[in-house]
Design an enzyme around this catalytic site. Sequence first.
Site, PDB file in Angstrom:
ATOM      1  N   ASP A 100     -11.018   1.834  -6.430  1.00 58.16           N
ATOM      2  CA  ASP A 100     -11.275   3.264  -6.634  1.00 58.16           C
ATOM      3  C   ASP A 100     -12.255   3.492  -7.785  1.00 58.16           C
ATOM      4  O   ASP A 100     -13.229   4.230  -7.660  1.00 58.16           O
ATOM      5  CB  ASP A 100      -9.964   4.005  -6.929  1.00 58.16           C
ATOM      6  CG  ASP A 100      -8.983   3.916  -5.777  1.00 58.16           C
ATOM      7  OD1 ASP A 100      -9.376   3.437  -4.700  1.00 58.16           O
ATOM      8  OD2 ASP A 100      -7.820   4.303  -5.963  1.00 58.16           O
ATOM      9  N   ALA A 128      -4.963  13.672  -1.434  1.00 55.43           N
ATOM     10  CA  ALA A 128      -5.529  13.307  -0.131  1.00 55.43           C
ATOM     11  C   ALA A 128      -5.949  11.840  -0.089  1.00 55.43           C
ATOM     12  O   ALA A 128      -6.470  11.360   0.902  1.00 55.43           O
ATOM     13  CB  ALA A 128      -6.724  14.207   0.186  1.00 55.43           C
ATOM     14  N   SER A 135      -9.015  11.098  -7.080  1.00 52.64           N
ATOM     15  CA  SER A 135      -9.391  12.034  -8.148  1.00 52.64           C
ATOM     16  C   SER A 135      -9.053  11.442  -9.514  1.00 52.64           C
ATOM     17  O   SER A 135      -9.770  11.679 -10.488  1.00 52.64           O
ATOM     18  CB  SER A 135      -8.687  13.376  -7.952  1.00 52.64           C
ATOM     19  OG  SER A 135      -7.298  13.212  -7.811  1.00 52.64           O
ATOM     20  N   SER A 136      -7.984  10.639  -9.594  1.00 50.67           N
ATOM     21  CA  SER A 136      -7.600  10.059 -10.896  1.00 50.67           C
ATOM     22  C   SER A 136      -8.670   9.085 -11.400  1.00 50.67           C
ATOM     23  O   SER A 136      -9.037   9.116 -12.573  1.00 50.67           O
ATOM     24  CB  SER A 136      -6.242   9.350 -10.795  1.00 50.67           C
ATOM     25  OG  SER A 136      -6.266   8.375  -9.783  1.00 50.67           O
ATOM     26  N   TYR A 167       4.834  -0.316  -0.050  1.00 55.53           N
ATOM     27  CA  TYR A 167       3.719  -1.084  -0.617  1.00 55.53           C
ATOM     28  C   TYR A 167       4.246  -2.386  -1.240  1.00 55.53           C
ATOM     29  O   TYR A 167       3.726  -3.476  -0.984  1.00 55.53           O
ATOM     30  CB  TYR A 167       3.016  -0.222  -1.666  1.00 55.53           C
ATOM     31  CG  TYR A 167       1.878  -0.882  -2.398  1.00 55.53           C
ATOM     32  CD1 TYR A 167       0.601  -0.964  -1.833  1.00 55.53           C
ATOM     33  CD2 TYR A 167       2.065  -1.400  -3.682  1.00 55.53           C
ATOM     34  CE1 TYR A 167      -0.450  -1.556  -2.519  1.00 55.53           C
ATOM     35  CE2 TYR A 167       1.016  -1.994  -4.368  1.00 55.53           C
ATOM     36  CZ  TYR A 167      -0.236  -2.061  -3.786  1.00 55.53           C
ATOM     37  OH  TYR A 167      -1.271  -2.649  -4.472  1.00 55.53           O
ATOM     38  N   ASP A 209      -7.302  -5.578  -0.519  1.00 59.65           N
ATOM     39  CA  ASP A 209      -7.779  -5.737  -1.900  1.00 59.65           C
ATOM     40  C   ASP A 209      -6.874  -6.688  -2.686  1.00 59.65           C
ATOM     41  O   ASP A 209      -7.337  -7.411  -3.560  1.00 59.65           O
ATOM     42  CB  ASP A 209      -7.906  -4.383  -2.610  1.00 59.65           C
ATOM     43  CG  ASP A 209      -6.629  -3.560  -2.585  1.00 59.65           C
ATOM     44  OD1 ASP A 209      -5.763  -3.811  -1.716  1.00 59.65           O
ATOM     45  OD2 ASP A 209      -6.498  -2.652  -3.422  1.00 59.65           O
ATOM     46  N   LEU A 228      -8.244  10.416  -2.181  1.00 60.54           N
ATOM     47  CA  LEU A 228      -9.686  10.298  -2.437  1.00 60.54           C
ATOM     48  C   LEU A 228      -9.979   9.945  -3.893  1.00 60.54           C
ATOM     49  O   LEU A 228     -11.105  10.065  -4.362  1.00 60.54           O
ATOM     50  CB  LEU A 228     -10.405  11.596  -2.054  1.00 60.54           C
ATOM     51  CG  LEU A 228     -10.207  12.045  -0.599  1.00 60.54           C
ATOM     52  CD1 LEU A 228     -10.980  13.327  -0.328  1.00 60.54           C
ATOM     53  CD2 LEU A 228     -10.654  10.961   0.374  1.00 60.54           C
TER      54      LEU A 228
END
Length: 394
Positions: free
Chosen positions: A174, A125, A129-130, A224, A39, A127
């Site tokens: 996201d 995890a 959520s934020s 990162y 990305d 996925l």
Amino acid sequence: MKKKLVQQVSACFKEQFGAAPGHIFLSPGRINIIGEHVDYNDGFVLPAAINKYVCFAISDNGTNTVNLFAKDLNESYSFDLTQPLKPGDLMWANFFLGVAHLIKEKGLAFGGVNVVFSSTIPMGAGLSSSAAVECGFAFALNKMYNLGLSREAVALIGQKAEHTFVGVNCGIMDQFASVFGKKRKVIKLDCNSLEYEYHNADFKEYSLLLLDSKVKHTLLTSGYNDRRNEVEQGLALLKEQYPEVKTFRDLTEAQVEASKNILGDVVYRRCLFVVREIKRVLDAVTALENEDFATLGKLMFATHDGLSKNYEVSCEELDFLADAVRNDENVLGARMMGGGFGGCTINLVKKDAVNGIIERVSQEYKEKFNIKLEAYKVKISKGTSQYTTEYAGI
């Protein structure tokens, strides 16, 4: 599952505020089928929204105050919209503060609301959520007050709230997946231009299974940042060799191979992964359109190996989970998903074999690491939306 969540949140709202909520909104988490760490490297990603949600029960309260209740944490927070909004010590509240601040900054008017929210998206995890919280709240205010924000604007508000009020310099994937998701569709997203297209993702007799390693190694942030520096350095050197090259998208594997001595071993391997991964995403789109799930699975395993050996963002636990299913005839593909150093693997598994795989791998994982594996069966679902089925009287 969805209906139960809505009922529980609505009932909690009634307890907290003495009346049924005026509106219910659902905002999903996301997966990424393939396209990891590209990305920020001029590549494409292939995310989708999933059937795990943050549910918001919300009503206008006729004041200038936003009253929040986090059902899962049993915590409350209120803020006054007439005052300057700044990040505070309560991390979850900053998602809401950030969104409200950014909408106010656009000169758009909205009133005080009462909100209860709860989530079925597993925390930690990977996925997102934020993103679901940010985009769900922005989407709700947009709908309730007819603010005229496009879905893209909602996603960008979510991203900027995370940058400015939460302090996480995330990409757009996201939020975009959470807002733009469609049932049985993946989104091929260009993170540079935000151009996107939908592609079919009906896996027929296969389903998606997430295996959560339950580990998060501290390398995530430093690792990162190191990778970003390494690929930037590599691209600059490759541009010197090939003046026609502007982005990683313009490079071929042969050009990277030919520049191995100039790049040095580490930077060469980082760049090789990026160029290969950009191509894998395009190949995955073709495989999905042709319902060639065997090829898609091979691409997923190839991505995992690249992330593990060349990009070096995997860890022992994730490698173990990918290897545990590699030779299982019921599994077409598996790879680590997300930033790395922990989190989930995403697996493409024959539907009738899912429970057996969970049982076997959980046992092997417990024996090896003494960690209880979590497994999530997920389906590709639609993006952030208002829940319109009748829920009155709950």
